[in-house]
Write a protein that holds these residues in place. Structure first.
Motif, short mmCIF file in Angstrom:
data_model
loop_
_atom_site.label_atom_id
_atom_site.label_comp_id
_atom_site.label_asym_id
_atom_site.label_seq_id
_atom_site.Cartn_x
_atom_site.Cartn_y
_atom_site.Cartn_z
N VAL A 32 1.27 -1.50 0.16
CA VAL A 32 0.50 -0.35 0.06
C VAL A 32 1.29 1.27 0.29
CG1 VAL A 32 -1.48 1.56 1.17
CG2 VAL A 32 -2.17 -1.27 0.97
N SER A 33 1.61 0.92 1.31
CA SER A 33 2.49 2.33 0.75
C SER A 33 3.45 2.90 -0.70
CB SER A 33 3.08 1.83 2.43
OG SER A 33 3.37 2.22 2.87
N ARG A 34 3.43 1.79 -0.77
CA ARG A 34 4.53 2.01 -2.70
C ARG A 34 3.73 2.41 -2.88
NH1 ARG A 34 4.22 -1.99 -6.03
NH2 ARG A 34 3.75 -3.43 -4.89
N ARG A 35 2.59 1.91 -3.03
CA ARG A 35 1.74 1.75 -4.44
C ARG A 35 0.69 3.82 -4.50
NH1 ARG A 35 -3.92 -1.99 -5.66
NH2 ARG A 35 -3.97 -0.47 -6.73
N VAL A 36 0.89 4.62 -3.13
CA VAL A 36 0.08 5.64 -2.18
C VAL A 36 1.74 6.48 -2.95
CG1 VAL A 36 -0.51 7.12 -0.36
CG2 VAL A 36 -1.14 4.97 -0.65
N ARG A 37 3.41 6.14 -2.89
CA ARG A 37 4.03 6.47 -3.39
C ARG A 37 4.13 7.07 -4.72
NH1 ARG A 37 8.54 8.45 -1.80
NH2 ARG A 37 8.86 7.56 -0.11
N ARG A 38 3.80 5.76 -6.24
CA ARG A 38 3.75 5.69 -7.06
C ARG A 38 2.28 6.67 -7.43
NH1 ARG A 38 4.14 -0.50 -8.84
NH2 ARG A 38 6.76 -0.54 -8.08
N ALA A 39 1.33 7.10 -6.94
CA ALA A 39 0.53 8.08 -6.58
C ALA A 39 1.29 8.81 -6.53
CB ALA A 39 -1.08 7.99 -5.90
N ALA A 80 15.48 19.35 -7.02
CA ALA A 80 16.05 17.80 -6.41
C ALA A 80 15.79 17.91 -5.08
CB ALA A 80 17.66 18.21 -6.39
N ALA A 81 15.33 18.98 -4.35
CA ALA A 81 14.68 18.96 -2.81
C ALA A 81 13.63 18.90 -2.77
CB ALA A 81 15.07 20.33 -2.17
N ILE A 82 12.59 18.16 -3.82
CA ILE A 82 11.45 17.96 -3.68
C ILE A 82 10.93 16.35 -3.74
CG2 ILE A 82 8.95 17.84 -4.92
CD1 ILE A 82 10.21 20.52 -6.37
N ARG A 83 10.06 16.81 -2.82
CA ARG A 83 10.22 15.14 -1.71
C ARG A 83 9.01 14.24 -1.48
NH1 ARG A 83 14.82 12.86 -1.72
NH2 ARG A 83 14.42 11.55 0.25
N ILE A 84 9.10 13.20 -1.78
CA ILE A 84 7.52 12.88 -1.14
C ILE A 84 8.05 11.44 0.39
CG2 ILE A 84 5.54 10.13 -1.58
CD1 ILE A 84 6.43 11.61 -5.00
N SER A 85 6.96 11.85 1.38
CA SER A 85 6.65 11.29 1.86
C SER A 85 5.56 10.46 2.10
CB SER A 85 6.76 11.44 2.88
OG SER A 85 6.37 12.42 3.92
N VAL A 86 5.40 8.84 2.75
CA VAL A 86 4.45 8.87 2.86
C VAL A 86 4.22 7.61 4.23
CG1 VAL A 86 3.06 6.30 2.09
CG2 VAL A 86 4.20 7.25 0.18
N ARG A 87 3.10 8.08 4.95
CA ARG A 87 3.02 7.41 6.52
C ARG A 87 1.75 6.10 6.24
NH1 ARG A 87 3.41 13.36 8.63
NH2 ARG A 87 1.17 13.16 8.05
N SER A 88 1.73 5.14 7.42
CA SER A 88 0.89 4.29 7.46
C SER A 88 0.73 4.02 8.19
CB SER A 88 1.06 2.89 6.20
OG SER A 88 2.76 2.03 7.16
N PRO A 92 -2.13 8.28 8.92
CA PRO A 92 -1.75 7.68 7.34
C PRO A 92 -2.19 8.59 6.42
CG PRO A 92 -3.84 6.93 7.55
CD PRO A 92 -3.69 7.29 8.96
N GLY A 93 -0.53 8.93 5.53
CA GLY A 93 -0.91 9.36 4.13
C GLY A 93 0.08 9.84 3.59
N ALA A 94 0.02 10.96 2.18
CA ALA A 94 0.74 10.69 1.52
C ALA A 94 1.33 12.94 1.61
CB ALA A 94 1.05 10.52 0.65
N ARG A 95 2.30 13.03 1.69
CA ARG A 95 2.91 14.38 1.48
C ARG A 95 3.82 14.98 0.62
NH1 ARG A 95 6.03 16.76 6.45
NH2 ARG A 95 6.19 18.63 5.31
#
Length: 168
Positions: A32-39, A80-88, A92-95
């Motif tokens: 789920v975390s991997r798929r949310v990151r891909r989203a 290069a400083a634009i990042r993604i984080s996913v919490r479960s 839970p969520g994506a940022r």
């Protein structure tokens, strides 16, 4: 003004997080975390493309020029400083955000300055001579986020639906 884009704590994500904990499937949680990151990745790529395309024209008159005193390109460094984080976990969520710790100390505020459309800096590191460069306020952050957030939400909804079906 850039901040972070977050899709957090929606009722469905909280419910799904509880079910994943009860199901005890770390593999399912990782999926789920991997798929949310891909989203979230398309929004990150759009933001990187957007900052790389921002034009910062000179003050209007042309004088002598020369190579940049720094070896790092400004827009590529910010991209290069634009990042993604996913919490479960509990929230839970994506940022998607600009990670200021990945920016050199002299340009930590530059993403916000460029968003506003006015960049004031010394001419070739000469602190006695300053210039102001005006960018058309393109909203490289705000307009890109506004355009990309619905797609990100829809993709996360699809992921949640798939996982919900798997848990039932």
């Amino acid at each position: 003004m850039p901040s972070s884009v977050q899709i957090l704590g929606t009722g469905q994500l909280v419910d799904l997080s509880r079910r994943l904990r009860r199901a005890g499937g770390p593999r399912l949680r990782q999926n789920v975390s991997r798929r949310v990151r891909r989203a979230a990745e398309p929004l990150q790529k759009d933001l990187q493309r957007s900052i790389r395309g921002v034009q910062l024209p000179g003050p209007g008159r042309t004088t002598r020029g020369g190579p940049s005193p720094t070896t790092r390109p400004l827009r590529a460094t910010i991209a290069a400083a634009i990042r993604i984080s996913v919490r479960s976990g509990a929230s839970p969520g994506a940022r998607v955000w600009v990670d200021r710790s990945r920016l050199p100390s002299d340009i930590k505020n530059m993403p916000w300055v460029i968003e506003a459309g006015r960049v004031r800096h010394p001419v070739y590191a000469n602190r006695r001579r300053w210039v102001t460069q005006w960018a058309r306020p393109t909203g490289w952050w705000s307009s890109t986020v506004q355009a990309g957030t619905p797609r990100m939400r829809a993709e996360i909804e699809r992921v949640l639906g798939d996982v919900r079906r798997d848990l039932q």
